[in-house]
Design an enzyme around this catalytic site. Structure first.
Site, PDB file in Angstrom:
ATOM      1  CG  ASP A  21      -2.112   0.848   1.128  1.00 26.11           C
ATOM      2  OD1 ASP A  21      -2.316   1.444   0.059  1.00 26.11           O
ATOM      3  OD2 ASP A  21      -2.845   0.950   2.118  1.00 26.11           O
ATOM      4  CG  HIS A  38      -0.041   2.313  -9.315  1.00 25.14           C
ATOM      5  ND1 HIS A  38      -0.201   1.951  -8.000  1.00 25.14           N
ATOM      6  CD2 HIS A  38      -1.154   3.018  -9.642  1.00 25.14           C
ATOM      7  CE1 HIS A  38      -1.369   2.410  -7.557  1.00 25.14           C
ATOM      8  NE2 HIS A  38      -1.963   3.076  -8.532  1.00 25.14           N
ATOM      9  CG  LEU A 132      10.659 -16.056  -4.254  1.00 23.98           C
ATOM     10  CD1 LEU A 132      10.660 -16.172  -2.731  1.00 23.98           C
ATOM     11  CD2 LEU A 132      10.834 -14.600  -4.658  1.00 23.98           C
TER      12      LEU A 132
END
Ligand code: FPP
Length: 242
Positions: A21, A38, A132
């Site tokens: 956020d 963003h 990962l």
């Protein structure tokens, strides 16, 4: 798993989930358009994957776009979709170089066709990677995920493929988008908000929460280690007594 990080022994969580956020506020502080925030957020995702891998975290799951985010302006939604397009394509080579597997969770329905196709390509191209395990939630809502799971189970029941007593917590977990992932050990939310916003509601029943005021585009290795240090101070009892 225990690991020495700059002279400190830390117990590393296996699965970390992140609510990223603060992209909008990061841009606003700089008098830049929200979509610039963003784009920086997307860079922070790449950095977080590298850092998670270096720390020995096995699963990283991030909340990129919620089923509620469609309410934002057309300009912002279009900008975020374009960032996804670029990310989904560029990630193939980078993920394969780093042995990273990428999964996308959320509702495919309602997303542009070309994005669904790019998601499939990225998932297929990285399916064999054992490093990962990175999961991106796009058009994701926890209640929507549970609703879809209930429908799948009801459909099997209707077809006599299972009995009422077969419906267990484990069966519900296996019908969620996250069926291949362990439950998160640690949930991080950046930018000071103290909510879980419909992110993995079933899966985070026993997860530790770490909230930080850092805005997502600024989230770095030092912040990651601070979150893990906090996690190390928590005593996880899973409802029992220790
Ligand atoms: C929250 O910040 C961020 C989002 C809703 C979008 C997250 C999207 C990205 C990081 C884009 C890239 C994603 C990928 C997978 C490449 P906010 O806009 O709610 O910030 P604010 O609360 O400060 O307004």
């Amino acid at each position: 798993m225990e690991r020495e990080i700059s002279g400190e022994i830390l117990n590393i969580p296996e699965h970390v989930a992140v609510i990223m956020d603060g992209n909008g506020r990061w841009a606003k502080k700089r008098h830049l358009p929200r979509n610039f925030g963003h784009s920086e957020g997307a860079k922070a995702i790449e950095r977080a994957c590298e850092n998670a891998d270096e720390l020995g975290i096995k699963y990283l799951t991030v909340y990129a776009f919620s089923t509620e985010n469609w309410k934002r302006s057309v300009e912002e939604v279009t900008g975020i979709m374009n960032i996804f397009r670029k990310y989904l394509v560029d990630s193939i080579e980078r993920s394969n170089r780093e042995n990273m597997r990428v999964r996308i969770i959320g509702k495919r329905e309602g997303l542009p066709e070309d994005i669904i196709e790019k998601m499939r390509n990225l998932e297929n191209a990285t399916a064999g990677n054992t490093g990962l395990q990175f999961t991106v939630a796009i058009n994701y809502g926890g209640r929507d995920e549970l609703t879809r799971a209930v429908k799948k189970i009801a459909d099997k029941y209707k077809k006599n493929e299972l009995e009422l007593d077969d419906i267990t917590e484990a069966l519900i977990s296996k019908n969620l988008d996250t069926w291949e992932l362990p439950e998160p050990d640690l949930l991080i939310r950046t930018s000071g908000e103290l909510r879980t916003s419909n992110f993995l509601p079933w899966q985070i029943a026993y997860t530790e929460f770490y909230f930080t005021d850092i805005l997502w585009p600024d989230f770095d290795m030092e912040n990651f280690i601070a979150a893990i240090r906090y996690y190390n101070k928590r005593e996880r009892r899973f409802g029992g007594v220790r």
